[in-house]
Design a protein around this motif. Structure first.
Motif, PDB file in Angstrom:
ATOM      1  N   PRO A 182       0.672  -0.694   0.175  1.00  0.00           N
ATOM      2  CA  PRO A 182      -0.391  -0.120   0.223  1.00  0.00           C
ATOM      3  C   PRO A 182       1.010   1.230   0.371  1.00  0.00           C
ATOM      4  O   PRO A 182       1.923   2.053   0.563  1.00  0.00           O
ATOM      5  CB  PRO A 182      -1.185  -0.573   0.992  1.00  0.00           C
ATOM      6  CG  PRO A 182      -0.791  -1.720   1.802  1.00  0.00           C
ATOM      7  CD  PRO A 182       0.284  -2.084   1.055  1.00  0.00           C
ATOM      8  N   LYS A 183       0.158   2.018  -0.473  1.00  0.00           N
ATOM      9  CA  LYS A 183       1.361   3.937  -0.607  1.00  0.00           C
ATOM     10  C   LYS A 183       0.448   4.803   0.545  1.00  0.00           C
ATOM     11  O   LYS A 183      -0.096   3.771   1.241  1.00  0.00           O
ATOM     12  CB  LYS A 183       0.611   4.344  -2.161  1.00  0.00           C
ATOM     13  CG  LYS A 183       0.366   3.871  -3.140  1.00  0.00           C
ATOM     14  CD  LYS A 183       2.068   4.126  -3.392  1.00  0.00           C
ATOM     15  CE  LYS A 183       2.688   3.338  -5.096  1.00  0.00           C
ATOM     16  NZ  LYS A 183       2.265   1.574  -5.274  1.00  0.00           N
TER      17      LYS A 183
ATOM     18  N   LYS B  21      -3.934   0.395   7.645  1.00  0.00           N
ATOM     19  CA  LYS B  21      -3.594  -0.531   8.841  1.00  0.00           C
ATOM     20  C   LYS B  21      -3.105  -1.605   8.552  1.00  0.00           C
ATOM     21  O   LYS B  21      -2.142  -2.545  10.268  1.00  0.00           O
ATOM     22  CB  LYS B  21      -5.110  -0.530  10.098  1.00  0.00           C
ATOM     23  CG  LYS B  21      -5.046   1.213  10.320  1.00  0.00           C
ATOM     24  CD  LYS B  21      -6.603   1.197  11.181  1.00  0.00           C
ATOM     25  CE  LYS B  21      -6.130   2.623  11.740  1.00  0.00           C
ATOM     26  NZ  LYS B  21      -8.067   2.745  12.570  1.00  0.00           N
ATOM     27  N   HIS B  22      -3.629  -2.957   7.604  1.00  0.00           N
ATOM     28  CA  HIS B  22      -3.006  -3.980   8.047  1.00  0.00           C
ATOM     29  C   HIS B  22      -2.364  -3.404   6.319  1.00  0.00           C
ATOM     30  O   HIS B  22      -3.097  -5.368   5.446  1.00  0.00           O
ATOM     31  CB  HIS B  22      -4.428  -5.086   7.948  1.00  0.00           C
ATOM     32  CG  HIS B  22      -4.693  -4.860   9.055  1.00  0.00           C
ATOM     33  ND1 HIS B  22      -4.178  -4.859  10.737  1.00  0.00           N
ATOM     34  CD2 HIS B  22      -6.261  -4.311   9.580  1.00  0.00           C
ATOM     35  CE1 HIS B  22      -4.976  -5.013  11.124  1.00  0.00           C
ATOM     36  NE2 HIS B  22      -6.398  -4.308  11.244  1.00  0.00           N
ATOM     37  N   PRO B  23      -1.181  -3.335   6.451  1.00  0.00           N
ATOM     38  CA  PRO B  23      -0.522  -3.164   5.262  1.00  0.00           C
ATOM     39  C   PRO B  23      -0.249  -4.846   4.415  1.00  0.00           C
ATOM     40  O   PRO B  23       0.075  -5.292   3.225  1.00  0.00           O
ATOM     41  CB  PRO B  23       0.769  -2.579   5.655  1.00  0.00           C
ATOM     42  CG  PRO B  23       0.934  -2.625   6.505  1.00  0.00           C
ATOM     43  CD  PRO B  23      -0.483  -2.769   7.189  1.00  0.00           C
TER      44      PRO B  23
ATOM     45  N   MET C  49      -3.835 -15.118  11.846  1.00  0.00           N
ATOM     46  CA  MET C  49      -4.165 -13.366  11.984  1.00  0.00           C
ATOM     47  C   MET C  49      -3.320 -12.566  12.962  1.00  0.00           C
ATOM     48  O   MET C  49      -2.837 -11.704  12.815  1.00  0.00           O
ATOM     49  CB  MET C  49      -5.940 -13.276  13.042  1.00  0.00           C
ATOM     50  CG  MET C  49      -7.222 -13.344  11.414  1.00  0.00           C
ATOM     51  SD  MET C  49      -7.745 -12.785  10.509  1.00  0.00           S
ATOM     52  CE  MET C  49      -7.392 -10.521  10.147  1.00  0.00           C
ATOM     53  N   ILE C  50      -3.312 -13.334  13.737  1.00  0.00           N
ATOM     54  CA  ILE C  50      -1.785 -12.919  14.946  1.00  0.00           C
ATOM     55  C   ILE C  50      -0.307 -12.981  14.230  1.00  0.00           C
ATOM     56  O   ILE C  50      -0.034 -12.172  14.640  1.00  0.00           O
ATOM     57  CB  ILE C  50      -2.469 -14.175  15.940  1.00  0.00           C
ATOM     58  CG1 ILE C  50      -3.132 -14.058  17.444  1.00  0.00           C
ATOM     59  CG2 ILE C  50      -0.500 -13.495  16.940  1.00  0.00           C
ATOM     60  CD1 ILE C  50      -2.886 -14.939  18.217  1.00  0.00           C
ATOM     61  N   SER C  51      -0.239 -13.885  12.806  1.00  0.00           N
ATOM     62  CA  SER C  51       1.143 -13.996  12.608  1.00  0.00           C
ATOM     63  C   SER C  51       1.212 -12.700  11.666  1.00  0.00           C
ATOM     64  O   SER C  51       1.949 -11.708  11.601  1.00  0.00           O
ATOM     65  CB  SER C  51       0.957 -14.974  12.251  1.00  0.00           C
ATOM     66  OG  SER C  51       1.058 -15.981  13.001  1.00  0.00           O
TER      67      SER C  51
ATOM     68  N   ASP D  36       2.693  -7.233  10.209  1.00  0.00           N
ATOM     69  CA  ASP D  36       2.276  -5.279  10.450  1.00  0.00           C
ATOM     70  C   ASP D  36       2.820  -4.895  11.227  1.00  0.00           C
ATOM     71  O   ASP D  36       3.448  -4.002  10.575  1.00  0.00           O
ATOM     72  CB  ASP D  36       0.226  -4.720  10.746  1.00  0.00           C
ATOM     73  CG  ASP D  36      -0.205  -5.937   9.167  1.00  0.00           C
ATOM     74  OD1 ASP D  36       0.476  -5.663   8.599  1.00  0.00           O
ATOM     75  OD2 ASP D  36      -1.074  -6.089   9.858  1.00  0.00           O
ATOM     76  N   GLY D  37       3.512  -4.877  12.448  1.00  0.00           N
ATOM     77  CA  GLY D  37       4.031  -4.664  13.513  1.00  0.00           C
ATOM     78  C   GLY D  37       5.193  -4.152  13.201  1.00  0.00           C
ATOM     79  O   GLY D  37       6.049  -3.447  13.303  1.00  0.00           O
TER      80      GLY D  37
END
Length: 1345
Positions: free
Chosen positions: A327-328, A334-336, A447-449, A454-455
């Protein structure tokens, strides 16, 4: 005239259109539709169409045969052109395609011949129809007989593809047989008057359709299954072979004088996966895997045999796609990671979803079709029609009982149609319900992974480029400029800045020294300059390329030359100069293979000084503009340090900009700028004299150094006598010893013959031995555990079968009048309860057995690795250990217990199905034999390749882990040298090497699954037809349902049993690999119960060495060469000498990390070789050269066993000068220590190790450069405390700082493995000695520099 029935065209055997096409048909389109329906679906025109196809094919073959015979007589082919020097030797081999083609055509020939005979002798048909039908099937049989003969001759004529005429015939024949089958199914379903007259023909058509489908595949691919290998044999006996499975003529064309053409050689060398060039049909039927599977079936595969990935599947392609779809910034995603993955693979996800919907539709439409097609003609009692799930039959009995109970209680009438359909739908629902919890778990894990990814991807740490302004070619005189700089290691800056308020300029060509006490922020300042810290505020500008030499040496696994070149091209003259300037010449002479010596992981087979100088040479060879040197002199002796400063820092790098972190105050006279740090800030800056006059921190450092130098002041006579003798000139080394050293290297070289240190990874080939299976299943509870699981499995299957027997018995026609619903439900409930208990017991016992086994294996491999000798770690990369302890152990923890239990259950279920089928539908047994043989053959064919790919997958995973771990540990060095692209590409290459194994392993699994399911479906079709058509005298009507229920299950049960057994075989490779590491040759016995040392040993600390000789591994040179000395209890012994001389090895042999090759070590009258290793090592204290800290807290690192109180720990921290540092942290003793203690400075790590030893208070203490990374002021305090706390202990201390050993009782000088001098320091400096020269060098180096 009445019009024919609308369905008469499909049942009428008339060949006249007027009898089946209505005369009053209006409209051209309607008439055309009626004619097409008549031609393609009416029996007589169908047979005419089939015979026409056959006759055209036979006529075509006849024409080609006549042409071939004529050409043979007309042409007179001369043999003059036959080569005299060389001729071709041809080898023809066949694979499974050839065998299947021959089998299918033979079966069809026999089937059509039998059908033709029965057609001629059938008295129920009219005379004309008998002949039409008989002749049609006879022509069909003759055509397939000719095809069978052709296939046999294709091998003789080396045909690798079928002739076009045969391929067209296969395609046309399939179309016509498909029409026959459609008409037959319509007739069977409709049950009209004439349908029974054509029943046998219809059955034959349906049976032959799958066979014709296989021939259609051959028509599309054209493959005969024949491989032709041509070998050119010349007079000299040399041969060149070439194999081609696509064109027989291309072999001869591609060969010229026994050489392969350039294009073909290039294609062969690339060896790209067959997927890249496969057709749609090849991908659909997984035909592109055949060459690899055939190769693996003939011989064990090697890494080079596995094709590389096609470009679309390679890591670099996927990585580029991932970057493009990221994503640009303006999207503010929030979840790239999740978004990017969906953008990259949405087409694949959508296609899979479409296939899932199609499968779901088939699953739920299937029972309804079966209801309308199978049930009405048979009309058997309802319970026999209940189906059974081949994958998870355990809880289906409960479903059937519950359904029957609900129906009876609610008064719902149960007939065969309703129950069969309902239970089929229940079966379809069962698998989704069973897998729903696992699906939710997998989804939550995903989802956790993704959240963690993402973080990481959004972390500010990844934007390290923005922290520093880099300019390669810039004007001006400033090389490094920092203004108002504040930096932290944490991108959130929660604990504030580590270094702050930095303001300084370093001009081009200047040498700037950075000094300060331990933990003052010196290394952090260098990190901030190269952009490795998070910039909170300020500006950093760097002009030119940078080179970085870390305080803790980072060495790659490779040769010394590779480490120095670091990817740069070789310049031999420059390379020699670098070797000389970094004082590596003598080290390379001592090493067996010079600069081609392979260095182990993290430089494990080098001394600390050698590692430091090699990474310094790496930096010098890169010829950068700015050099950041972090305490490069701490690990080298005084003489070597002086040489490096003169020849390298002030020699080769004299025109470079240098930032030097150092504790060596002697060198500060000769620097252009000194930056003094305290608490993360620069508190003073200037030249030596200016700072000395201003007092404060710098004066304290200098005063501490001058105080320590007072110990080395000596009389001029002693200095004069010692000064002419440098360290390398040993008066005690006689010419005989020199000759011995000269001869030693070539001798050992001839013994080994190679410089390779890292061994090739051990790998088994062939089948997994039964011994491996035995070890796995009996490791926990012996054979009793196996018998218990087997017993519960058999009892569970027996209970399941008894429930079905009970259903068949109670609902048979004989019991219909006396059927008692209450008794039926009671007995059935009891059976279901027993079945539940058995299944529950089986699951629990399997889980306990698997859990206990995996724990035992992990303990074994952990124990084996922890007790492995040091030579094992020298020659084994950590990636190999980690791959076994992670992926292989995961297979044993998670997959093997479940899959072995499931496989056992499947085989027992299979046996039950075979028993029922044989009992009630024995004719189907004749179909079981070829079905079983085909499945078992496919299993063996598949496993021979898949097993080896699984092994290669495990082997190629280790280099990925190793390289990634190595890159992470040296990431600061890599980024500073701007070598990211090189390391990323190397990582990608290794990932691709592993992915190709994984890709082809998964492809081989799909190859097997497709074929097993196809064969199973074919069997299901044939067996169902047999059971429908067999007369009641052979199969009783009341048993048809039960037989059909289990017969339908046989397909799935056989597929899953074989498929899961293959899965187990592949996963057993992990057991095989872990067992390899549980059998590592161990160190000596850990505890000797028959010879324990006294509880107070060593009580005095007397140490005696007699002719001690040590080598690291067999057939390697001696490192310690016959040392004999005696140390009295309570003595303080200093050990000095040139780096790489054997000082650290002496301490290692004291702990028996390396066993003596000869000689002995006696401590307090006990030869340490007679003691258990735990008894020996637990009695000594050591501070190693490289401080080791473990992830945890300050408390767990300083008191690992938890034996001491907080009071004692704080006292120990106070003694080692860390009390204030730990007290200032929020967690105090619970303050975090990350892996390797990377969140503490190197000096602080050394002090923590010192505190650990102070708590232990051993009688014998070894210190290997214990204070090398601390400043002189802290060192003086530490040495004083050690003397006080260990006054009555024997201390053996290795040191490069001469003041550290000056107050020792005696000094041992080691050079090149020999004990050159051993006496009191005062005596050694009074006479010409190596130690005297060393002291003089240290005392005068400031003036000399």
């Amino acid at each position: 005239m009445t019009s024919p029935s609308s369905s008469s065209w499909v049942t009428s055997v008339s060949c006249s259109s007027t009898s089946v096409i209505p005369q009053n048909t209006s409209g051209a389109s309607s008439l055309i539709l009626q004619w097409l329906r008549f031609i393609f679906f009416s029996p007589c025109p169908q047979r005419a169409l089939l015979s026409t196809v056959d006759l055209i094919f036979l006529f075509t073959l006849f024409v080609f045969a006549v042409k071939k015979l004529c050409s043979r007589h007309i042409s007179n082919i001369s043999h003059v052109n036959e080569p005299l020097i060389a001729k071709n030797k041809v080898t023809v081999t066949t694979n499974v395609w050839f065998n299947l083609s021959l089998f299918v055509t033979t079966v069809l020939t026999v089937v059509f011949t039998v059908t033709s005979v029965l057609g001629f002798v059938d008295n129920t048909q009219s005379y004309s129809w008998k002949h039409i039908d008989g002749i049609c099937w006879l022509i069909q049989a003759f055509s397939f007989f000719i095809v069978t003969v052709l296939i046999i001759h294709e091998k003789r004529f080396e045909a690798v593809t079928h002739p076009i005429s045969v391929r067209v015939f296969f395609g046309a024949n399939f179309v016509v047989i498909a029409l026959f089958s459609c008409s037959g199914i319509i007739r069977l379903v409709s049950g009209t008057r004439n349908a029974s007259l054509l029943e046998f023909d219809d059955v034959v058509s349906v049976i032959s359709l799958p066979f014709s489908g296989f021939l259609l595949v051959l028509s599309i691919t054209g493959l005969t299954g024949i491989t032709v290998t041509r070998e050119s044999v010349s007079l000299n006996g040399n041969s060149n072979s070439n194999s081609n499975s696509n064109s027989s003529s291309s072999n001869s064309n591609s060969k010229s004088n026994g050489k392969v053409s350039g294009d073909e050689e290039l294609h062969k060398s690339l060896n790209v996966s067959g997927w890249a060039s496969a057709s749609i049909a090849s991908k659909l039927f997984w035909l592109w895997m055949n060459p690899l599977l055939s190769k693996g079936y003939r011989a064990a595969l090697k890494i080079e045999d596995i094709p590389t990935l096609s470009p679309e599947h390679r890591a670099e392609k996927i990585s580029k796609l991932f970057e493009e779809k990221w994503p640009k910034p303006q999207e503010n995603s929030k979840h790239p990671v999740r978004t990017t993955l969906l953008r990259c693979f949405w087409k694949h996800v959508a296609f899979n979803a479409f296939l899932a919907i199609v499968k779901l539709s088939v699953m739920y439409v299937g029972p309804l079709l079966i209801q309308s097609i199978v049930i009405p003609p048979i009309q058997f009692p309802f319970p026999e029609a209940w189906d059974d799930d081949p994958v998870d039959a355990d809880n289906f009995d409960i479903q059937k009982g519950a359904a029957a109970l609900v129906a009876i209680l609610l008064g719902i009438p149960l007939d065969a149609v309703t129950v069969f359909t309902a239970m089929s739908l229940f079966k379809n629902l069962q698998e989704p319900i069973r897998t729903f919890p696992q699906s939710m778990i997998a989804l939550s894990q995903a989802m956790i992974s993704l959240g963690r990814l993402d973080g990481f991807m959004l972390s500010k740490e990844l934007d390290h480029e923005g922290a520093v302004e880099r300019q390669e070619d810039c004007s001006g005189s400033v090389a490094v400029e920092v203004k108002d700089g504040s930096f932290s290691w944490d991108d959130e800056a929660a604990e504030g800045a580590v270094v702050k308020d930095l303001n300084f300029e370093i001009k081009k060509g200047e040498l700037a020294a950075i000094v300060g006490t331990v933990g003052s922020g010196k290394s952090s300042l260098l990190s901030s300059v190269i952009g490795e810290m998070h910039k909170i505020s300020g500006k950093v500008r760097v002009c030119g390329s940078t080179a970085y030499v870390a305080q803790t040496a980072w060495i790659q696994n490779g040769t010394i030359q590779d480490n120095i070149l670091f990817g740069s091209p070789m310049d031999r003259q420059k390379y020699k100069e670098v070797i000389k300037n970094c004082c590596l010449e003598k080290d390379l002479e001592m090493l067996e293979f010079g600069d081609q010596t392979e260095i182990g992981e993290r430089g494990i087979n080098l001394s600390g000084g050698q590692k430091q100088r090699i990474q310094l040479a790496r930096a010098v060879y890169q010829d950068c503009d700015i050099y950041l040197l972090d305490d490069v002199f701490s690990a080298v002796d005084a003489h070597t340090g002086s040489e490096i400063f003169k020849e390298c820092v002030r020699g080769a790098l004299r025109n470079k900009t240098i930032l030097l972190v150092t504790h060596q105050v002697d060198f500060l006279h000769n620097v252009d700028l000194i930056l003094v740090m305290r608490d993360g800030m620069i508190v003073q800056s200037g030249k030596y004299d200016e700072l000395l006059e201003s007092g404060l921190d710098f004066k304290n450092l200098v005063s501490a150094h001058e105080t320590s130098m007072q110990l080395v002041e000596m009389e001029p006579t002693a200095s004069d006598s010692a000064s002419p003798r440098p360290l390398q000139k040993s008066p005690s080394l006689n010419p005989r010893e020199e000759d011995q050293k000269a001869l030693e290297r070539p001798k050992s070289s001839s013994i080994i013959g190679t410089s390779k240190l890292i061994k090739e990874e051990e790998r088994e080939t062939g089948r997994i031995s039964l011994g491996v299976y035995k070890v796995y299943v009996t490791e926990a509870f012996g054979w009793w555990g196996v018998l218990i699981v087997l017993l519960f499995s058999l009892l569970g299957q027996a209970a399941q079968m008894s429930s079905d027997y009970w259903l068949a018995y109670e609902t048979s026609n004989d019991r219909a009048a006396s059927f008692n619903p209450s008794l039926f439900i009671e007995v059935y409930t009891a059976i279901a309860g027993v079945s539940f208990l058995m299944i529950f017991s089986r699951v629990i016992s399997s889980a306990i057995l698997g859990l206990q086994t995996c724990q035992i294996f992990f303990k074994q491999i952990l124990n084996s690795i922890l007790h492995a000798p040091m030579s094992f770690f020298d020659t084994t990369p950590s990636g190999r250990i980690l791959s076994r302890a992670s992926s292989d152990q995961t297979n044993i923890d998670v997959f093997l217990p479940y899959t072995m239990s499931l496989t056992l259950s499947m085989y027992i279920t299979l046996i039950g199905i075979v028993i029922i089928t044989c009992q009630y539908a024995w004719p189907t047994v004749f179909l079981l034999i070829p079905l079983g043989w085909l499945n078992i053959w496919y299993r063996g064919f598949f496993l021979s390749t898949s097993r080896e790919i699984t092994r290669l997958d495990s082997i190629t995973k280790a280099p990925v882990i190793h390289h990634f771990s190595e890159s992470i540990s040296g990431v600061m060095t890599i980024r500073c040298f701007r070598k990211q692209d090189k390391f990323v590409q190397e990582n990608v290459d290794r990932v691709n090497g592993n992915l190709r194994m994984d890709f082809h392993n998964n492809a081989s699994n799909e190859w097997l699954g497709f074929r097993l399911e196809f064969i199973g479906s074919l069997f299901l079709c044939v067996s169902t037809t047999f059971m429908i058509l067999l007369p009641s005298s052979i199969v009783k009507p009341e048993n048809v349902g039960l037989s059909l229920s289990y017969g339908l299950s046989l397909n799935g049960a056989l597929f899953w049993a074989l498929y899961m057994s293959c899965f187990v075989e592949n996963k057993m490779v992990s057991v095989e690999r872990i067992k390899q590491f549980t059998n590592i040759p161990s160190e000596a016995e850990w505890v000797k119960k028959d010879n324990p040392p006294p509880s107070n040993w060593p009580s005095h600390g007397n140490v005696e060495l007699k002719d001690l000789q040590v080598r690291y591994r067999p057939n390697t040179p001696l490192v310690i060469k016959g040392i004999t000395l005696s140390i009295k209890g309570g003595e303080k012994i200093g050990v000095v000498g040139r780096t790489g001389g054997g000082k650290s090895t002496l301490i290692q042999v004291m702990f028996r990390l390396v066993e003596p090759s000869s000689g002995s070590i006696t401590i307090d009258g006990i030869n340490i070789s007679t003691l258990g290793l735990h008894d020996l090592r637990s009695r000594f204290g050591i501070i190693p050269q490289e401080p080791i800290l473990f992830a945890g807290t300050v408390r767990t690192n300083i008191d690992p066993i938890g034996q001491h109180s907080d009071e004692e720990i704080w006292r120990s921290l106070e003694r080692c000068q860390l009390n204030d540092v730990v007290a200032s942290k929020p967690g105090k003793l619970e303050s975090a220590v990350v892996d390797n203690g990377d969140n503490w400075s190197v000096g602080q790590r050394q002090l923590l190790c010192l505190g650990r030893v102070m708590l232990k208070h051993s009688r014998l203490l070894f210190m290997d450069e214990a204070t090398a990374s601390v400043d002189s002021q802290t060192d003086a305090v530490i040495q004083k405390i050690i003397r006080e706390d260990f006054a009555d202990c024997t201390i053996i201390s290795i040191a490069h700082r001469i003041p550290t050993v000056m107050d020792c009782d005696r000094v041992l000088v080691i050079d090149a493995g020999y004990a050159k001098e051993f006496d009191k320091p005062s005596r050694l400096i009074e006479r010409p000695s190596l130690f005297g020269a060393l002291v003089q060098e240290y005392a005068n180096r400031s003036a000399g520099l």
